[in-house]
Design an enzyme around this catalytic site. Structure first.
Site, PDB file in Angstrom:
ATOM      1  CD  GLN A  25      92.531 -11.139  47.230  1.00 16.91           C
ATOM      2  OE1 GLN A  25      92.012 -12.233  47.383  1.00 16.91           O
ATOM      3  NE2 GLN A  25      93.073 -10.470  48.221  1.00 16.91           N
ATOM      4  N   GLY A  26      93.695 -10.051  42.380  1.00 15.95           N
ATOM      5  CA  GLY A  26      94.997 -10.384  41.817  1.00 15.95           C
ATOM      6  C   GLY A  26      96.135  -9.976  42.735  1.00 15.95           C
ATOM      7  CE1 TYR A  27      95.021  -7.340  46.396  1.00 17.31           C
ATOM      8  CE2 TYR A  27      95.601  -8.034  48.606  1.00 17.31           C
ATOM      9  CZ  TYR A  27      94.992  -7.142  47.767  1.00 17.31           C
ATOM     10  OH  TYR A  27      94.349  -6.061  48.295  1.00 17.31           O
ATOM     11  CB  SER A  28      98.704 -15.171  45.226  1.00 18.67           C
ATOM     12  OG  SER A  28      98.028 -15.010  46.442  1.00 18.67           O
ATOM     13  CD  GLU A  62      91.031 -12.411  52.181  1.00 15.78           C
ATOM     14  OE1 GLU A  62      90.959 -13.533  51.701  1.00 15.78           O
ATOM     15  OE2 GLU A  62      91.934 -11.598  51.874  1.00 15.78           O
ATOM     16  CD  GLU A  65     101.254 -23.352  58.495  1.00 20.94           C
ATOM     17  OE1 GLU A  65     100.565 -22.724  57.665  1.00 20.94           O
ATOM     18  OE2 GLU A  65     101.039 -24.552  58.768  1.00 20.94           O
TER      19      GLU A  65
END
Ligand code: FAD
Lengths: 368, 401
Positions: free
Chosen positions: B128-131, B246, B388
């Site tokens: 998964q290439g999100y961040s 998710e 958070e």
């Protein structure tokens, strides 16, 4: 009453912080033990008559606080306060002369071999046996979590001369060389990187003059209390450093167009971390000032209370430091995780806050 | 109101148990048990996925038309509980729970036909290439750029924390295809073959000493336009759909219960003097606390399931709540496991994988994972939306402002 440090103590703190900060910058630097010897830290709590400097736990705590702050990976307290302290307290003139000057100048490394499987921090739990044989003794059994045991020259080793596994009386304390016949030392890595060993004894013959005491429990309890006080100070330095690093990080990390540190949820968290630091500093000082109390019960109770407080606070601070660093916190690259590893290691060494809370309660004397 | 399963559901449970009994071999169980990382090791997870595939149970959450089981919610729940209790490996969620559902909802027929069967058969391994280094919680600020050049996008930039990028042959990624006044606009969802020239992967070790995450660099990486899922500039909605999946969708209490059972077993092998540590009051109290927390989460998950089953939308609070509590309970369980070890909690074994050691470890094998698991589990309250961020989501809904 005066709770301020003397000039000498301030100087000690400054030099400790300077040296350890410089070392933290160059990983793989020369053996820290040697440098600690040169700085006089190894000699600090040892009696002046044996090549030591005769200082108390407050002074040792100044050094350990700097160690916590700069994540020095060392078994300093275990070597000097536990092993060295017991030799100083129990050894006769010849034994002290044979061991302590070498410990103080760094040429001889000592490790306390006391903990055993199933002991669960009950200091009276000694199943390793010492059987009288001629003028000496024969030792059998196994010790675990021997801090610094991987590099020690001699073990200060407890073994049962008489009584049942958890009896208070009958615990002997012996000096055993690492290469004595029948001794197997299995050094292993530890979570904090400081190193330890398991030591197995199979028919190890020691001479009568290897015996430091045939009734050592009270001294062992005192040595652990003093070490615990020094660990409290180490955690104060560690907590303050982790909190400082977190504050600095949240000021420069930008998300949603502003520094993380402007978010109230995080501000309150860092306020709580700072409160935890202040309380821990108070408790560490209280512990150091009670570490040599005459009355063993009140001494142990003060130390147990301090550890219950400080180790719980340290866990909170170290975990939150990671949380507030986000992904950066859970990598091996950033040393922020190193703080938590040391907190975990110290809990494994002397038991966590729940255990010491129970100990504190058990040592409380109720009015009839 | 009734907590018991129907006769058919009980029959299904027996079928699942019989299957697990037969196919879940001791070495698979052992490998799963001795994996301290957050996700299962690909060789282990893939082996199990292939066994499930042969059984026709490759995709318990998917509808039948895409190769799923078409199970009811109750059946899925039974499946999760039983496989967790039996100690089955957890299969990577990247394909089955993440990119799969996105392709089902937004993909072209060609994308569905090609990718979905390959996910079920564990032929593709996804990451998964999100961040990105500058975009974590504020994901919409992402900067990795995809510039159109004929029938390709040319991608430049970097992704970080990419779990198993070093194992994956495919990545699904969010990339910026245009600059718009609102940063959520101008993002596209794209599938990238990891063997494309210009991609490099740098390992990042976790605090527990495991190689799970990576930084991935893109240097003029050419990706066919047909690899985009959904319309150009619509990637944010696509990516968010996946994040909901998710967070919610998972029925986690079964795994937690299995972990607690393992800890109890461990505690019965450690001693406090004459007693097993499991028999001490200190342990008993913490064990009960953990069990009560799990009971509460399980009942919440069952309530969510029940409302889904009757066609209601349980809302975003429940998926955030479940994610939050699962991660916190998991962390407290790992701390309890380390506590059980006592002095052995000092012992560090750096060798990986732990199920393929050359020498006898100095502490019991069952105890080896406790410490790295505790350390690695710090990540549960960080990835997939930090605690958070989850509390912010809940607060917005319950306060309504
Ligand atoms: C083990 C692991 C695996 C991962 N795997 C993947 C992966 O496969 N693919 C992928 O794309 N990503 C992955 N991630 C990345 C993960 O999704 C991010 O770490 C997460 O979104 C948080 O971003 P960050 O790390 O940049 O932290 P930041 O966003 O910088 O946050 C740091 C801290 O600030 C807090 N914070 C941030 N904003 C606010 C706010 N407005 N109010 C209050 N608090 C705030 C956060 O909660 C956190 O505590 C993984 C992370 C980990 C740790």
């Amino acid at each position: 009453m005066d709770l301020s440090y003397s000039d000498e103590q301030r100087l000690l703190g400054e030099s400790a912080n300077n040296l350890l900060a410089a070392r933290a910058q160059k990983p793989g630097a020369a053996d820290l033990w040697k440098e600690m010897a040169d700085m006089g830290w190894l000699a600090l709590p040892l009696p002046e008559s044996d090549g030591g400097l005769g200082q108390g736990i407050v002074d040792v705590g100044i050094v350990t606080e700097a160690m916590g702050r700069h994540r020095a990976r060392s078994n300093y307290v275990a070597g000097v306060v536990l092993a060295g302290g017991l030799v100083a307290a129990l050894g006769n003139d010849a034994q002290r002369a044979a061991l302590l000057p070498g410990l103080a100048d760094g040429s001889l490394r000592l490790a306390l071999a006391h903990a055993e499987e199933g002991a669960r921090y009950n200091l009276a739990h000694v199943a390793v046996t010492a059987k009288k044989s001629g003028a000496g003794y024969v030792l059998d059994g196994r010790k675990v979590a021997v801090l610094g045991g991987d590099v020690a020259d001699r073990f200060i080793l407890s073994a049962r001369i008489s009584g049942g596994t958890r009896d208070a009386g009958g615990i002997g304390l012996f000096v055993v060389a690492k290469d004595a016949r029948g001794v197997t030392v299995d050094g292993h890595a530890t979570v904090d990187g400081a190193g330890a060993a398991r030591v197995t004894l199979a028919g190890v013959e020691v001479r009568a003059d290897a015996l430091l005491s045939d009734n050592a429990l009270a001294a062992i309890e005192q040595a652990y209390d003093r070490a615990t006080a020094a660990f409290c100070s180490e955690l104060v330095g560690l907590m303050e450093a982790a909190t400082k690093a977190t504050i600095e990080y949240t000021k420069i990390r930008i998300q949603f167009g502003k520094p993380l540190a402007v978010n109230q949820a995080l501000r309150h968290r860092m306020a709580d971390m700072s409160i935890a630091c202040e309380e821990a500093r108070s408790m560490a000082l209280r512990a150091a000032l009670h570490a040599d109390d005459e009355d063993a019960r009140s001494r142990s109770r003060a130390i147990a209370g301090a550890w219950a407080k400080v180790s719980r606070s340290a866990r909170f601070v170290a975990e939150q430091a990671i949380q507030l660093h986000g992904g950066m916190g859970v990598t091996n690259e950033l040393e922020i995780g190193g703080y938590l590893k040391r907190v975990v290691a110290l809990d494994a060494i002397i038991g966590g806050p729940d255990l010491h809370l129970r100990r504190h309660a058990a040592l409380t004397q109720h009015a009839a | 109101m009734d907590l018991t399963f129907t006769a058919e559901e009980r029959a299904f449970r027996d079928e699942v148990r019989a299957f697990l009994n037969e196919k879940l071999t001791p070495d698979l169980k052992r490998a799963h048990h001795l994996t301290p990382s957050v996700f299962s090791d690909p060789p282990v997870g893939n082996r199990w996925q292939k066994i499930l595939h042969a059984q026709g149970w490759a995709a318990p959450l998917w509808p039948k038309e895409y190769g799923g089981t078409g199970w009811s919610l109750a059946q899925r729940y039974i499946w999760e509980i039983e496989s967790a209790a039996a100690g089955a490996p957890s299969v990577t969620p990247m394909g089955l729970r993440m990119v799969g559902p996105v392709i089902m909802k937004f993909g072209t027929q060609a994308q569905k036909d090609y990718y979905l069967p390959r996910i079920c058969a564990a032929e593709d391994y996804w990451c998964q290439g999100y961040s990105e280094p500058g975009s974590g919680s504020d994901l919409a600020s992402l900067k990795t750029r995809a510039v159109r050049d004929g029938d390709h996008y040319v991608i430049n930039g970097s992704k970080i924390w990419t779990t198993h990028a070093h194992h994956a042959n495919m990545m699904f990624a969010l990339v910026r295809t245009s600059d718009e006044p609102k940063k959520q606009d101008g993002i596209s969802f794209i599938l990238i073959d990891m063997k494309t020239p210009g991609i490099s992967v740098r390992p990042i070790l976790t605090i527990g000493g495991d190689h799970e995450t990576n930084q991935v660099f893109f240097d003029d990486v050419r990706v066919p336009v047909e690899n985009r899922v959904g319309a150009e500039g619509q990637g944010w909605a696509t990516g968010k759909y996946l994040l909901e999946f998710e967070r919610g969708g998972a029925m986690t209490s079964g795994r937690l219960r299995a972990i607690l059972a393992d800890i109890e077993k461990l505690a019965s092998t450690y001693r406090d003097g004459e007693k097993a540590y499991a028999a001490t009051e200190t342990f008993a109290l913490r064990r009960s606390q953990a069990e009560i927390d799990i009971d509460a989460l399980e009942m919440t998950e069952l309530r969510i399931m029940s409302s889904l089953q009757s066609g209601q939308n349980p809302g975003s609070v429940s998926s955030s709540l479940a994610k939050l509590r699962n991660s916190e309970i998991k962390q407290s369980l790992t701390a309890l496991a380390v506590d059980v070890l006592g002095q052995d909690g000092l012992y560090w074994e750096g060798h990986r994988p732990l199920y393929e050691m050359n020498a006898e470890p100095g502490i019991p094998e069952d105890a080896l994972t406790a410490l790295p698991e505790y350390l690695n589990s710090r990540a549960y309250t960080i990835f997939g939306g930090t605690s958070e961020v989850q509390r912010d989501i809940i607060a917005k809904v319950v306060i309504g402002m």
